[in-house]
Design an enzyme around this catalytic site. Structure first.
Site, mmCIF file in Angstrom:
data_model
loop_
_atom_site.group_PDB
_atom_site.id
_atom_site.type_symbol
_atom_site.label_atom_id
_atom_site.label_comp_id
_atom_site.label_asym_id
_atom_site.label_seq_id
_atom_site.Cartn_x
_atom_site.Cartn_y
_atom_site.Cartn_z
ATOM 1 C CB ALA A 49 -11.177 2.126 4.991
ATOM 2 C CB VAL A 50 -8.756 7.121 2.285
ATOM 3 C CG1 VAL A 50 -7.370 7.044 2.871
ATOM 4 C CG2 VAL A 50 -8.790 6.505 0.917
ATOM 5 C CD GLU A 69 -9.560 2.767 -2.584
ATOM 6 O OE1 GLU A 69 -10.230 1.770 -2.879
ATOM 7 O OE2 GLU A 69 -8.386 2.685 -2.168
ATOM 8 C CG HIS A 106 -2.049 -0.946 1.106
ATOM 9 N ND1 HIS A 106 -1.895 -2.302 1.253
ATOM 10 C CD2 HIS A 106 -3.364 -0.749 0.830
ATOM 11 C CE1 HIS A 106 -3.055 -2.893 1.074
ATOM 12 N NE2 HIS A 106 -3.964 -1.972 0.821
ATOM 13 N N PRO A 107 0.414 2.293 -0.694
ATOM 14 C CG PRO A 107 -0.847 3.808 -1.947
ATOM 15 C CD PRO A 107 -0.805 2.355 -1.505
ATOM 16 C CG PHE A 124 -1.658 5.567 8.694
ATOM 17 C CD1 PHE A 124 -1.878 5.264 10.029
ATOM 18 C CD2 PHE A 124 -2.684 6.145 7.963
ATOM 19 C CE1 PHE A 124 -3.103 5.526 10.625
ATOM 20 C CE2 PHE A 124 -3.909 6.418 8.554
ATOM 21 C CZ PHE A 124 -4.114 6.110 9.884
ATOM 22 C CB ILE A 125 -3.245 0.506 6.179
ATOM 23 C CG1 ILE A 125 -1.894 -0.014 5.722
ATOM 24 C CG2 ILE A 125 -4.384 0.045 5.261
ATOM 25 C CD1 ILE A 125 -1.498 0.340 4.335
#
Length: 173
Positions: free
Chosen positions: A127-128, A92, A72-73, A124-125
């Site tokens: 759900a934007v 997103e 993930h970016p 950092f992840i």
């Protein structure tokens, strides 16, 4: 001619390659999650299908989980600036306003991304699509207090939310 709609019946009838091709995007650059869930077909519902994918993810090794997390970016990070995000991540992040940050907000994201990466060794992840830039910044700050194990678990939970939304968008009920 466009492809027929992606339905649960169609997904249940696909071979593994077709299934992974159709849904591999759901877990950021990590089609292995979808591939391993294929054996659980047929799925009664889209929720059951996603649940099988989450079972695969939850049973995965820590190394596999970390590889998925690291795929993930960073939010509002270098990949976003260079426009090298996946189409899903681009949409997103834009939906949460991360493509329209003030210089001050950008600096805050940059500082928190750096602190988070230093603390945990992965991005950092969140759900934007279920947040906005201010709630994301608050979560980044708060989650810096977590230990690494708790943060890996939280990242996997957030990836579950992200992938569920992506699958719900793609599959016609």
């Amino acid at each position: 001619m466009s492809a027929p709609p992606l339905t649960l019946a169609r997904l249940n009838s696909m071979n593994q390659t077709g299934f992974v091709t159709a849904l591999g995007f759901a877990f950021e650059l990590s089609p292995w999650v979808v591939e391993r869930a294929w054996d659980a077909r047929p799925f009664a519902t889209v929720e059951a299908m996603h649940g099988a994918m989450m079972d695969v993810l939850n049973a995965a090794s820590t190394d596999d989980k970390l590889a998925l997390i690291r795929a993930h970016p960073e939010l509002a990070g270098k990949a976003a600036i260079a426009k090298t995000l996946t189409a899903e991540s681009t949409a997103e992040q834009a939906g949460a306003g991360l493509d329209r940050l003030t210089p001050e907000e950008f600096a805050r994201f940059h500082d928190l991304n750096a602190a988070y990466g230093k603390a945990f060794g992965f991005p950092f992840i969140i759900a934007v699509r279920l947040n906005d830039k201010s709630s994301i910044l608050r979560a980044m700050q708060a989650r810096l207090a977590n230990d690494r194990e708790a943060e890996i678990a939280e990242a996997i939970q957030q990836i579950g939310l992200i992938s569920k939304l992506r699958i719900q968008d793609a599959v016609t009920q």
